[in-house]
Design a protein around this motif. Structure first.
Motif, short mmCIF file in Angstrom:
data_model
loop_
_atom_site.label_atom_id
_atom_site.label_comp_id
_atom_site.label_asym_id
_atom_site.label_seq_id
_atom_site.Cartn_x
_atom_site.Cartn_y
_atom_site.Cartn_z
N THR A 52 0.81 -1.23 0.00
CA THR A 52 0.00 0.00 0.00
C THR A 52 0.84 1.28 0.00
OG1 THR A 52 -0.13 0.04 2.41
CG2 THR A 52 -1.89 -1.15 1.23
N MET A 53 2.16 1.15 -0.05
CA MET A 53 3.02 2.32 0.08
C MET A 53 2.70 3.40 -0.94
SD MET A 53 7.19 2.68 -0.02
CE MET A 53 7.50 1.44 1.20
N TYR A 54 2.56 3.02 -2.19
CA TYR A 54 2.31 4.03 -3.22
C TYR A 54 0.99 4.74 -2.98
CZ TYR A 54 2.12 6.33 -7.74
OH TYR A 54 2.05 7.29 -8.73
N SER A 55 -0.07 3.99 -2.72
CA SER A 55 -1.37 4.62 -2.50
C SER A 55 -1.37 5.45 -1.21
CB SER A 55 -2.50 3.59 -2.49
OG SER A 55 -2.32 2.66 -1.45
N ASP A 56 -0.58 5.03 -0.21
CA ASP A 56 -0.48 5.80 1.03
C ASP A 56 0.25 7.13 0.82
OD1 ASP A 56 -1.77 3.76 2.38
OD2 ASP A 56 0.03 3.03 3.38
N LEU A 57 1.20 7.16 -0.11
CA LEU A 57 2.07 8.33 -0.26
C LEU A 57 1.84 9.18 -1.50
CD1 LEU A 57 5.51 6.83 0.88
CD2 LEU A 57 3.99 8.35 2.17
N LYS A 108 8.26 5.09 -10.13
CA LYS A 108 7.25 5.95 -9.50
C LYS A 108 7.52 6.14 -8.01
CE LYS A 108 5.10 6.98 -13.13
NZ LYS A 108 5.21 8.36 -13.62
N LEU A 109 8.21 5.18 -7.39
CA LEU A 109 8.53 5.28 -5.98
C LEU A 109 9.69 4.33 -5.71
CD1 LEU A 109 7.44 6.56 -3.29
CD2 LEU A 109 6.20 4.44 -2.94
N LEU A 110 10.61 4.76 -4.85
CA LEU A 110 11.71 3.87 -4.50
C LEU A 110 12.17 4.19 -3.10
CD1 LEU A 110 14.69 5.54 -4.94
CD2 LEU A 110 13.89 5.35 -7.26
N TYR A 111 12.79 3.17 -2.50
CA TYR A 111 13.38 3.39 -1.19
C TYR A 111 14.68 2.63 -1.08
CZ TYR A 111 11.33 -1.11 0.40
OH TYR A 111 10.98 -2.43 0.55
N ALA A 112 15.55 3.16 -0.20
CA ALA A 112 16.87 2.56 -0.04
C ALA A 112 17.41 2.91 1.34
CB ALA A 112 17.82 3.09 -1.10
N PHE A 113 18.32 2.06 1.79
CA PHE A 113 19.09 2.30 3.01
C PHE A 113 20.54 2.54 2.57
CE2 PHE A 113 15.54 -0.01 4.82
CZ PHE A 113 15.37 0.57 6.06
N PRO A 114 20.98 3.80 2.45
CA PRO A 114 22.38 4.04 2.10
C PRO A 114 23.32 3.58 3.20
CG PRO A 114 21.23 6.11 2.49
CD PRO A 114 20.21 5.03 2.54
N ASN A 115 22.80 3.49 4.43
CA ASN A 115 23.49 2.85 5.54
C ASN A 115 22.39 2.28 6.45
OD1 ASN A 115 22.72 4.91 7.60
ND2 ASN A 115 24.06 6.22 6.39
N GLN A 116 22.76 1.53 7.46
CA GLN A 116 21.74 0.84 8.25
C GLN A 116 20.93 1.76 9.16
OE1 GLN A 116 22.81 -2.85 10.02
NE2 GLN A 116 23.23 -3.76 8.04
N ILE A 121 13.07 7.57 1.07
CA ILE A 121 11.95 7.25 0.19
C ILE A 121 11.79 8.43 -0.75
CG2 ILE A 121 9.49 6.71 0.02
CD1 ILE A 121 9.59 5.76 2.94
N THR A 122 11.75 8.17 -2.06
CA THR A 122 11.61 9.25 -3.03
C THR A 122 10.94 8.72 -4.30
OG1 THR A 122 12.77 11.08 -4.13
CG2 THR A 122 13.93 8.96 -4.00
N THR A 123 10.83 9.60 -5.28
CA THR A 123 10.13 9.26 -6.52
C THR A 123 11.04 9.27 -7.74
OG1 THR A 123 9.57 11.60 -6.77
CG2 THR A 123 7.93 10.19 -5.70
N ASN A 124 12.35 9.45 -7.52
CA ASN A 124 13.23 9.65 -8.66
C ASN A 124 14.63 9.10 -8.37
OD1 ASN A 124 15.36 11.58 -10.03
ND2 ASN A 124 13.51 11.67 -11.31
N GLU A 125 15.19 8.38 -9.31
CA GLU A 125 16.52 7.79 -9.15
C GLU A 125 17.59 8.86 -8.98
OE1 GLU A 125 19.49 4.97 -11.81
OE2 GLU A 125 17.32 4.79 -12.09
N ASN A 126 17.52 9.94 -9.75
CA ASN A 126 18.52 11.00 -9.64
C ASN A 126 18.45 11.71 -8.29
OD1 ASN A 126 19.80 10.76 -12.24
ND2 ASN A 126 17.87 11.49 -13.08
N THR A 127 17.25 11.84 -7.76
CA THR A 127 17.10 12.43 -6.43
C THR A 127 17.75 11.53 -5.39
OG1 THR A 127 15.10 13.60 -7.06
CG2 THR A 127 15.40 13.17 -4.71
#
Length: 141
Positions: A52-57, A108-116, A121-127
């Motif tokens: 539901t992350m996309y619809s939530d955000l 359309k949406l992505l998330y990552a942990f650059p460290n632990q 959470i953002t909408t763009n790879e370049n961001t």
């Protein structure tokens, strides 16, 4: 007001400090940075939230909405955004990323942990790349 459908364990895994911002690239690209006190619980919670992350955000992230159907629409075409069924694994700048991609192949949406301890959470790879670069060069918070 965001109504996130997330577990209590996920919420407890996040610190009270967070950052919300806009990266001006191509278009304004929103992002949220959280601090995590438990990488395992945060990651597990995100995997559960993926349904539901996309619809939530999408409203929070300023996506255009069809007023009748209450679904996101592509600002260029005016058509409903059709998403692939699940988040997909990607690697961006040697960082594991989970991305939700449209049928047309756009993230359309992505998330990552650059460290632990840090969740983006953002909408763009370049961001995402810009935020990781800045986090690695300067302490943001």
């Amino acid at each position: 007001d965001i109504h996130m459908q997330v577990s209590d364990a996920f919420l407890r895994s996040l610190e009270s400090s967070f950052m919300i911002g806009i990266h001006s690239f191509n278009q304004n690209q929103p992002f949220i940075i959280f601090k995590s006190n438990s990488y395992q619980n945060s990651f597990r919670g995100l995997l559960e939230w993926e349904k539901t992350m996309y619809s939530d955000l999408f409203l929070f992230f300023g996506q255009n909405i069809d007023p009748t159907l209450k679904v996101p629409i592509d600002p260029q075409t005016g058509k409903k955004i059709v998403l692939r069924d699940n988040f997909e694994d990607k690697v961006i700048k040697n960082i594991d990323v989970r991305a939700l991609i449209s049928e047309s192949g756009d993230i359309k949406l992505l998330y990552a942990f650059p460290n632990q301890q840090t969740l983006i959470i953002t909408t763009n790879e370049n961001t995402l790349i810009e935020l990781i670069t800045r986090l690695n060069s300067v302490r943001v918070f």
